[in-house]
Design an enzyme around this catalytic site. Structure first.
Site, short mmCIF file in Angstrom:
data_model
loop_
_atom_site.label_atom_id
_atom_site.label_comp_id
_atom_site.label_asym_id
_atom_site.label_seq_id
_atom_site.Cartn_x
_atom_site.Cartn_y
_atom_site.Cartn_z
N HIS A 123 0.81 -1.21 0.00
CA HIS A 123 0.00 0.00 0.00
C HIS A 123 0.86 1.27 0.00
O HIS A 123 0.33 2.37 -0.16
CB HIS A 123 -0.97 -0.01 1.18
CG HIS A 123 -2.04 -1.06 1.02
ND1 HIS A 123 -3.08 -1.23 1.90
CD2 HIS A 123 -2.23 -2.01 0.05
CE1 HIS A 123 -3.86 -2.22 1.49
NE2 HIS A 123 -3.35 -2.71 0.38
N HIS A 153 -1.99 -12.87 -0.88
CA HIS A 153 -3.36 -13.30 -0.56
C HIS A 153 -3.42 -14.76 -0.11
O HIS A 153 -4.35 -15.17 0.56
CB HIS A 153 -4.28 -13.07 -1.76
CG HIS A 153 -4.43 -11.62 -2.11
ND1 HIS A 153 -4.81 -11.18 -3.35
CD2 HIS A 153 -4.23 -10.50 -1.36
CE1 HIS A 153 -4.85 -9.86 -3.36
NE2 HIS A 153 -4.50 -9.42 -2.17
C1 HEM Z 1 -6.52 -9.17 4.67
C2 HEM Z 1 -5.69 -8.98 3.78
C3 HEM Z 1 -5.96 -8.52 2.37
C4 HEM Z 1 -7.10 -8.17 1.73
C5 HEM Z 1 -8.50 -8.15 2.29
C6 HEM Z 1 -6.74 -7.79 0.39
C7 HEM Z 1 -7.64 -7.37 -0.57
C8 HEM Z 1 -7.29 -6.88 -1.81
C9 HEM Z 1 -8.21 -6.34 -2.78
C10 HEM Z 1 -9.70 -6.26 -2.62
C11 HEM Z 1 -7.49 -5.93 -3.84
C12 HEM Z 1 -8.02 -5.30 -5.11
C13 HEM Z 1 -8.32 -6.38 -6.09
C14 HEM Z 1 -8.70 -5.90 -7.45
O1 HEM Z 1 -9.82 -5.38 -7.61
O2 HEM Z 1 -7.93 -6.05 -8.39
C15 HEM Z 1 -6.11 -6.22 -3.55
C16 HEM Z 1 -5.08 -5.91 -4.37
C17 HEM Z 1 -3.77 -6.18 -4.09
N1 HEM Z 1 -3.28 -6.85 -3.00
FE1 HEM Z 1 -4.34 -7.44 -1.44
N2 HEM Z 1 -5.39 -7.93 0.24
C18 HEM Z 1 -4.87 -8.37 1.41
C19 HEM Z 1 -3.57 -8.67 1.67
C20 HEM Z 1 -2.53 -8.53 0.77
C21 HEM Z 1 -1.19 -8.96 0.99
C22 HEM Z 1 -0.70 -9.67 2.26
C23 HEM Z 1 -0.47 -8.61 -0.12
C24 HEM Z 1 1.00 -8.82 -0.43
C25 HEM Z 1 1.89 -9.38 0.31
C26 HEM Z 1 -1.39 -7.99 -1.04
C27 HEM Z 1 -1.05 -7.52 -2.27
C28 HEM Z 1 -1.92 -6.92 -3.14
C29 HEM Z 1 -1.52 -6.27 -4.36
C30 HEM Z 1 -0.10 -6.13 -4.91
C31 HEM Z 1 -2.67 -5.79 -4.95
C32 HEM Z 1 -2.77 -4.95 -6.20
C33 HEM Z 1 -2.79 -3.50 -5.80
C34 HEM Z 1 -3.06 -2.57 -6.94
O3 HEM Z 1 -2.52 -2.80 -8.02
O4 HEM Z 1 -3.81 -1.59 -6.76
N3 HEM Z 1 -2.63 -7.98 -0.47
N4 HEM Z 1 -6.02 -6.81 -2.30
#
Ligand code: HEM
Ligand SMILES: [Ca+2]
Length: 770
Positions: free
Chosen positions: A283, A530
């Site tokens: 983030h 994830h």
């Molecule tokens: C409770 C934990 C988490 C939740 C609920 C969550 C949820 C989400 C959601 C809803 C998205 C947007 C999906 C889309 O519409 O394309 C996203 C994107 C992403 N998440 Fe997670 N995530 C979590 C944890 C993590 C973790 C632990 C990582 C990496 C170690 C991660 C890496 C990413 C990345 C790289 C994106 C793309 C961001 C972007 O390009 O804007 N997330 N996540």
């Protein structure tokens, strides 16, 4: 082997109970080539050290440490920018009249979009306030300034499509050959982003401009993601990838239900904090917003009954996920559609026509933009402008981030008490993430206050900026020193030049390295996180009592953290609980219950969304990235048997027609891991390459010397002492014991110790006396 030099004497257990009382007289020297370092300075060698009985020692400053190898360095290998010209086909001679026609037609396309939005709005085709899709859209909402940038890209894409039609170009040629046309020559000159003029400032700009003095927009907010491989859009320009070799790709929800299931396979050497840091640093690095309408409404692509809206009622930026009628989970609930809106695009800095690139609305650098905000306006809203401090809200005497009482972005009791506001809009997404925002906010105010005591003559601005610079450095140090070694393993770290130095400056800044986040990293590889998520969050009370909460009940609902003792309980839980392993098993809380609303029994599916996002961005398949990463491509499912488990290969073969069709995200998720790593070779390569460019391409990277305003050697040594453990100890309400390496589960090498123990070193801010 280096560890053959280890001379094993004491066991570290003997040290821990009375670690404060050890006399320096019992000083242990380390045999060369080992040197005495605190655990945090030896984090990179953790796997090897753990295999051996530890040898405690005292370093020159009296800290209790471990005998640790002095790290060698290997030349970094981030991809260099080749220069657009070298990649382009020969410039075509297009008549100016043709270009003007295309540009004018593009403008009328955009007007047409406005008309469609008006009509849809009038017919109430908008998103329901209390839907799971609404919670999703909060994570991806554009800033006010984002839209105008994206409109420019829409014009370029439309003009490119008009030219494609006129010239009857194949998709392959349209996206690439038309890059030869500079938009500044073509009546689209107002779509080319203006470059800022740069002064040699001591501090980073808020929006990341002027990091690279020759290419001032590199890595700045609202610029495009870079690509490791050219896109495979359906029309070559921007239509989502829906087929490969003219054959339709499998339904993503079917891929998800066939290949990904929920089963407990924890990574027992690690902690859930590893997962949480991954999201926290993500983030800081990237947020690709999705389209909203001109009046900032969220776009809805599904009917209230759960079907897909018919094409004439659907916004053109809709790309809904189709759920098969016989889906085992959604089927019986009558859900045939998951809302999905396309990612916003932005003009490329070279101002070329051709294929679309997605936008990062954050600074691409690891610069704590999620703490401070990625623009001067957002940053100003978060500052007190007194004593260098960030604004806080105080709840029962404890500091928390600001609260937004007007916005309705949270659920549960938080809806009435106000969501938290930080530099990143996703701060409330899950309370484990919010807890890190809280302790980083407190860490800022703690350091700013300490610096104001050391330097009473410093103005608010200097106190704020110096503290911001230190916090950015801490983000980087914890990421490169603690997080990446746990995820990638030491070997990959060294191959890509990611290993932090123990002393001195790094000389790896290279103004030819583009620091941008790659599309492959954001839309696929780093989403590996994830798979690490536990569907249940453990909260550990002071007396060790554990409470378990299901993640599905806590999306966008951080109110618990306001209650006395609960921040600590969440933090204790994270350094105690295992994460899940990175593999094809993913918690149902994310794959069926993401953003589930109160009183409902279903939510969204994050894995389907990830796969669909990859196709929205036109990402080529897994096999392409094997080649990008220097691995041999596979030619049959049989070939995959050496790379993945047989049962996974069978399941892939049951949904994909060819190995060339396998989406990057699913292929990377199920690969066997590299030794000492939590990832397979393709995700390792994409993630390591990203962190190499985030280091070599960042002029302000904390270890870089030779810059006019590098940290002094003494300051750098202080930053190197910091660990996430120390930040937890200093900023939680009342946590007294942690293990020095909080991403690793407690072990004899990494025992829980008192926060005051010299095993957990702190920075001495006297190095900032100025
Ligand atoms: C409770 C934990 C988490 C939740 C609920 C969550 C949820 C989400 C959601 C809803 C998205 C947007 C999906 C889309 O519409 O394309 C996203 C994107 C992403 N998440 Fe997670 N995530 C979590 C944890 C993590 C973790 C632990 C990582 C990496 C170690 C991660 C890496 C990413 C990345 C790289 C994106 C793309 C961001 C972007 O390009 O804007 N997330 N996540
Ligand atoms: Ca950033």
């Amino acid at each position: 082997m280096w560890w053959a030099f280890l001379v094993l004497s004491h066991a570290i257990q003997a040290l821990t109970p009375s670690d404060n009382s050890i006399s320096l007289l019992t000083y242990n020297a380390c045999e060369k080539p080992l040197v005495c370092k605190s655990a945090i300075q030896c984090s990179i060698w953790y796997n090897e050290l753990q295999a051996l009985p530890p040898k405690p020692c005292f370093n020159s400053e009296g800290y209790v440490g471990l005998c640790c190898p002095d790290v060698a360095h290997i030349k970094p290998t981030a991809l260099k920018e080749t220069g657009v010209e070298e990649l382009l086909p020969p410039v075509q001679s297009l008549s100016p009249i043709l270009l003007e026609l295309a540009a004018r037609a593009a403008r009328s396309d955009l007007n047409y979009l406005t008309i469609i939005e008006e009509i849809l709005g009038r017919n109430d085709m908008v998103m329901h306030e209390n839907s799971m899709a609404r919670t999703h859209s909060i994570s991806l909402a554009p800033f006010e300034t984002t839209r105008s940038q994206s409109q420019k890209a829409l014009l370029v894409v439309s003009a490119t499509r008009r030219l494609q039609e006129k010239l009857a170009l194949s998709p392959e040629r349209a996206g690439f050959a038309l890059q030869a046309i500079d938009t500044r020559l073509s009546f689209l000159d107002d779509t080319c982003p203006l470059l800022p003029t740069c002064l040699r400032q001591k501090y980073r700009s808020f929006d990341g401009t002027c990091n690279n003095l020759r290419r001032p927009s590199w890595g700045s907010a609202l610029t495009s993601l870079d690509r490791l491989a050219p896109p495979e859009y359906d029309d070559g320009i921007w239509d989502p990838k829906i087929r490969k070799s003219s054959k339709e790709l499998p339904n993503v929800r079917l891929v998800r239900t066939t290949v990904v299931t929920d089963d407990n396979h924890p990574a027992v050497d690690m902690t859930h904090m590893l997962m949480q840091w991954g999201q926290f640093v993500d983030h800081d690095m990237v947020q690709v917003p999705v389209f909203q309408t001109a009046n900032q409404s969220n776009i809805e692509c599904c009917t209230p009954e759960g079907g897909i809206l018919s094409p004439e009622l659907r916004h053109p930026h809709c790309f809904p996920i189709d759920i098969p009628a016989n889906d085992p989970f959604y089927g019986p609930r009558g859900i045939r559609c998951l809302n999905f809106v396309r990612s916003m695009i932005t003009p490329r800095t070279e101002c070329r026509m051709g294929y679309a690139d997605q936008m990062n609305q954050l600074t691409h650098f690891i610069d704590a933009s999620h703490v401070y905000g990625p623009s001067p306006v957002i940053a100003a809203n978060l500052r007190q402008f007194v004593g260098g401090l960030l604004k806080t809200s105080v709840i029962e005497g404890r500091q928390y981030p600001l609260q937004d009482f007007q916005g309705k972005n949270c659920v549960g009791p938080t809806r009435d008490t106000g969501c938290f506001v930080a530099g990143d809009t996703r701060v409330n997404q899950i309370m484990t993430l919010t807890s890190l925002h809280i302790i980083f906010l407190r860490q800022h105010n703690y350091i700013a206050t300490a610096l104001s005591v050391i330097n009473p003559h410093w103005s608010d601005e200097i106190l704020y900026q110096e503290t911001r610079r230190i916090i950015g450095a801490l983000m980087q140090h914890i990421t490169y020193n603690e997080f990446l070694p746990a995820i990638l393993g030491r070997q990959t770290m060294e191959i890509y030049g990611l290993t932090p130095q123990s002393t001195g400056y790094s000389s790896s800044y290279d103004e030819n390295v583009n620091p941008s986040i790659t599309n492959e990293f954001a839309a696929a590889a780093f989403r590996m996180g994830h798979s690490l998520i536990q569907g249940s969050i453990n909260l550990v009370e002071e007396d060790g009592k554990v409470r378990v909460e299901l993640m599905r009940n806590w999306f966008n609902n951080p109110h618990l953290l306001r209650q006395s003792g609960q921040l600590d309980a969440v933090l204790r839980g994270m350094i105690d609980q295992w994460p899940q392993n990175m593999d094809e098993w993913v918690s149902e809380d994310l794959t069926n219950h993401l953003f589930q609303r109160p009183k409902r029994d279903f939510g969204l599916d994050l894995i389907s969304i990830n796969l669909w996002r990859g196709r929205d961005h036109g990402l080529p398949g897994y096999n392409t990235y094997r080649q990008v990463c220097g691995l041999p491509p596979v030619t049959s499912f049989q070939d995959l048997l050496t790379i993945m488990d047989r049962s996974v290969v069978n399941r892939l073969a049951s949904v994909y027609r060819s190995v060339d069709d396998i989406d990057l995200y699913i292929g990377g998720l199920v690969e066997h891991h590299l030794p000492g790593s939590m990832l397979g070779p393709v995700f390792s390569c994409i993630i390591a390459e990203q962190f190499a460019r985030s280091k070599e391409g960042d002029r302000f990277f904390y270890e870089h010397g030779g810059q006019p305003y590098s940290f002094t050697p003494a300051q750098l040594q202080e930053i190197r002492k910091i660990s996430l453990a120390a930040i937890i100890c200093d900023n939680a309400d009342n946590i007294v014991k942690v293990q020095p390496l909080v991403f690793r589960h407690p072990s004899p090498t990494n025992p829980r110790v008192n926060c005051k123990s010299p095993i957990i070193p702190r920075m001495n801010l006297a190095a900032w006396t100025g």
